[in-house]
Design a protein around this motif. Structure first.
Motif, PDB file in Angstrom:
ATOM      1  N   ARG A  92       0.993 -17.025  -1.726  1.00 36.52           N
ATOM      2  CA  ARG A  92       0.744 -16.295  -0.487  1.00 36.52           C
ATOM      3  C   ARG A  92       1.580 -15.020  -0.493  1.00 36.52           C
ATOM      4  NH1 ARG A  92      -3.193 -17.727   2.537  1.00 36.52           N
ATOM      5  NH2 ARG A  92      -2.159 -17.458   4.513  1.00 36.52           N
ATOM      6  N   VAL A  93       1.055 -13.978   0.139  1.00 42.60           N
ATOM      7  CA  VAL A  93       1.740 -12.697   0.250  1.00 42.60           C
ATOM      8  C   VAL A  93       1.911 -12.409   1.730  1.00 42.60           C
ATOM      9  CG1 VAL A  93       1.579 -10.240  -0.266  1.00 42.60           C
ATOM     10  CG2 VAL A  93       0.701 -11.900  -1.893  1.00 42.60           C
ATOM     11  N   ASP A  94       3.072 -11.886   2.092  1.00 40.39           N
ATOM     12  CA  ASP A  94       3.289 -11.599   3.517  1.00 40.39           C
ATOM     13  C   ASP A  94       2.399 -10.438   3.959  1.00 40.39           C
ATOM     14  OD1 ASP A  94       5.543  -9.077   3.733  1.00 40.39           O
ATOM     15  OD2 ASP A  94       5.318 -10.120   1.810  1.00 40.39           O
ATOM     16  N   ASN A  95       2.199 -10.310   5.261  1.00 42.85           N
ATOM     17  CA  ASN A  95       1.255  -9.335   5.817  1.00 42.85           C
ATOM     18  C   ASN A  95       1.630  -7.900   5.490  1.00 42.85           C
ATOM     19  OD1 ASN A  95      -0.442 -11.256   6.869  1.00 42.85           O
ATOM     20  ND2 ASN A  95       0.532 -11.280   8.895  1.00 42.85           N
ATOM     21  N   ALA A  96       2.905  -7.573   5.507  1.00 39.82           N
ATOM     22  CA  ALA A  96       3.331  -6.189   5.238  1.00 39.82           C
ATOM     23  C   ALA A  96       2.970  -5.789   3.808  1.00 39.82           C
ATOM     24  CB  ALA A  96       4.828  -6.039   5.471  1.00 39.82           C
ATOM     25  N   THR A  97       3.200  -6.683   2.861  1.00 39.78           N
ATOM     26  CA  THR A  97       2.869  -6.393   1.457  1.00 39.78           C
ATOM     27  C   THR A  97       1.364  -6.237   1.294  1.00 39.78           C
ATOM     28  OG1 THR A  97       4.784  -7.688   0.761  1.00 39.78           O
ATOM     29  CG2 THR A  97       3.132  -7.200  -0.915  1.00 39.78           C
ATOM     30  N   GLN A  98       0.598  -7.109   1.951  1.00 38.62           N
ATOM     31  CA  GLN A  98      -0.856  -7.035   1.834  1.00 38.62           C
ATOM     32  C   GLN A  98      -1.387  -5.745   2.455  1.00 38.62           C
ATOM     33  OE1 GLN A  98      -2.726  -9.242   0.056  1.00 38.62           O
ATOM     34  NE2 GLN A  98      -4.322  -7.723   0.335  1.00 38.62           N
ATOM     35  N   LYS A  99      -0.822  -5.336   3.581  1.00 36.40           N
ATOM     36  CA  LYS A  99      -1.260  -4.092   4.208  1.00 36.40           C
ATOM     37  C   LYS A  99      -0.948  -2.900   3.305  1.00 36.40           C
ATOM     38  CE  LYS A  99      -1.329  -5.397   9.037  1.00 36.40           C
ATOM     39  NZ  LYS A  99      -0.880  -5.118  10.390  1.00 36.40           N
ATOM     40  N   ALA A 100       0.205  -2.932   2.647  1.00 39.28           N
ATOM     41  CA  ALA A 100       0.555  -1.846   1.728  1.00 39.28           C
ATOM     42  C   ALA A 100      -0.435  -1.797   0.567  1.00 39.28           C
ATOM     43  CB  ALA A 100       1.977  -2.033   1.210  1.00 39.28           C
ATOM     44  N   ARG A 101      -0.782  -2.957   0.045  1.00 40.00           N
ATOM     45  CA  ARG A 101      -1.754  -3.008  -1.060  1.00 40.00           C
ATOM     46  C   ARG A 101      -3.121  -2.500  -0.606  1.00 40.00           C
ATOM     47  NH1 ARG A 101      -0.469  -8.983  -3.660  1.00 40.00           N
ATOM     48  NH2 ARG A 101       1.591  -8.447  -4.491  1.00 40.00           N
ATOM     49  N   ASP A 102      -3.535  -2.915   0.593  1.00 36.26           N
ATOM     50  CA  ASP A 102      -4.822  -2.455   1.121  1.00 36.26           C
ATOM     51  C   ASP A 102      -4.821  -0.946   1.319  1.00 36.26           C
ATOM     52  OD1 ASP A 102      -5.769  -5.032   1.094  1.00 36.26           O
ATOM     53  OD2 ASP A 102      -5.454  -5.394   3.244  1.00 36.26           O
ATOM     54  N   GLY A 103      -3.681  -0.406   1.799  1.00 36.95           N
ATOM     55  CA  GLY A 103      -3.578   1.036   1.987  1.00 36.95           C
ATOM     56  C   GLY A 103      -3.687   1.790   0.669  1.00 36.95           C
ATOM     57  N   ARG A 105      -5.195   0.704  -2.021  1.00 40.94           N
ATOM     58  CA  ARG A 105      -6.578   0.551  -2.490  1.00 40.94           C
ATOM     59  C   ARG A 105      -7.498   1.537  -1.769  1.00 40.94           C
ATOM     60  NH1 ARG A 105     -10.879  -4.011  -1.858  1.00 40.94           N
ATOM     61  NH2 ARG A 105     -12.124  -3.581  -3.694  1.00 40.94           N
ATOM     62  N   ARG A 106      -7.283   1.686  -0.464  1.00 35.89           N
ATOM     63  CA  ARG A 106      -8.093   2.631   0.311  1.00 35.89           C
ATOM     64  C   ARG A 106      -7.896   4.051  -0.221  1.00 35.89           C
ATOM     65  NH1 ARG A 106     -10.917   2.661   4.718  1.00 35.89           N
ATOM     66  NH2 ARG A 106     -10.288   0.596   5.370  1.00 35.89           N
ATOM     67  N   GLN A 107      -6.645   4.426  -0.518  1.00 33.44           N
ATOM     68  CA  GLN A 107      -6.373   5.769  -1.037  1.00 33.44           C
ATOM     69  C   GLN A 107      -7.069   5.994  -2.379  1.00 33.44           C
ATOM     70  OE1 GLN A 107      -2.118   6.017  -1.178  1.00 33.44           O
ATOM     71  NE2 GLN A 107      -1.909   6.563   0.994  1.00 33.44           N
ATOM     72  N   VAL A 108      -6.998   4.993  -3.254  1.00 24.93           N
ATOM     73  CA  VAL A 108      -7.646   5.113  -4.570  1.00 24.93           C
ATOM     74  C   VAL A 108      -9.152   5.256  -4.404  1.00 24.93           C
ATOM     75  CG1 VAL A 108      -8.158   3.848  -6.700  1.00 24.93           C
ATOM     76  CG2 VAL A 108      -5.823   3.922  -5.841  1.00 24.93           C
ATOM     77  N   LEU A 109      -9.741   4.430  -3.543  1.00 23.12           N
ATOM     78  CA  LEU A 109     -11.193   4.495  -3.327  1.00 23.12           C
ATOM     79  C   LEU A 109     -11.611   5.825  -2.707  1.00 23.12           C
ATOM     80  CD1 LEU A 109     -11.998   0.868  -2.122  1.00 23.12           C
ATOM     81  CD2 LEU A 109     -12.748   1.946  -4.251  1.00 23.12           C
TER      82      LEU A 109
END
Length: 174
Positions: A92-103, A105-109
């Protein structure tokens, strides 16, 4: 008739030895002697009796078998209890880490989308609604037609890429 080369014949001999060795382990009734005979036109034949002229008895190596180990599942053991977490056993990954990863990914896309849209616009400009300008190396009209068709295919692929990236961005969580 086909006459195999010595290299092919030796490969056939090895294959036949493997087949007969396997058969001798699985079915002892076929564990008799194996003979290599020269058939018509010099074609090698494998027989279980050497009563024909020109046959030689083969000495095949003994086959050694090692029984495999059984896994607990195949041995009839009870299956392991199911994991309770929704991730299927993944950490499991905490929410802050997941939000950073999603951010990230959004920038790359978004960067990929911008690049692909620029590429698409350049291709459409060059295509010029199906009437691209002829280049100096296109004296042959077929070369011009081929390049036009290539441009059309490139535009279709680029448009599909743009659509796909937009779908990916739409699927991201906010």
């Amino acid at each position: 008739m086909f006459r195999p080369s010595p290299r092919i014949a030796s490969g056939l001999l090895a294959a036949a030895a493997a087949v007969f060795a396997t058969l001798s382990v699985q079915a002892p009734a076929y564990a008799d002697d194996v003979y290599l005979c020269t058939g018509p036109n010099g074609v090698p034949e494998y027989r279980n009796s050497g009563n024909v002229k020109g046959c030689k008895k083969l000495t095949l190596p003994d086959v050694v078998t090692v029984p495999g180990t059984r896994s607990p599942r195949s041995a009839g053991a009870a299956p392991a209890p199911a994991q309770n977490n929704a991730g299927g056993g993944f950490p499991r990954v905490d929410n802050a880490t997941q939000k950073a990863r999603d951010g990230e990914r959004r920038q790359v896309l978004e960067a990929e989308l911008a690049d692909e849209e620029r590429k698409l616009q350049a291709l459409k400009t060059e295509y010029n609604n199906g009437q691209p300008e002829r280049q100096g190396n296109e004296r042959n009209y077929q070369k011009y037609l081929d390049r036009t068709a290539q441009l059309k295919g490139d535009i279709e692929r680029s448009q599909a890429n743009v659509d796909s990236i937009r779908r990916e961005l739409g699927n991201l969580k906010e």
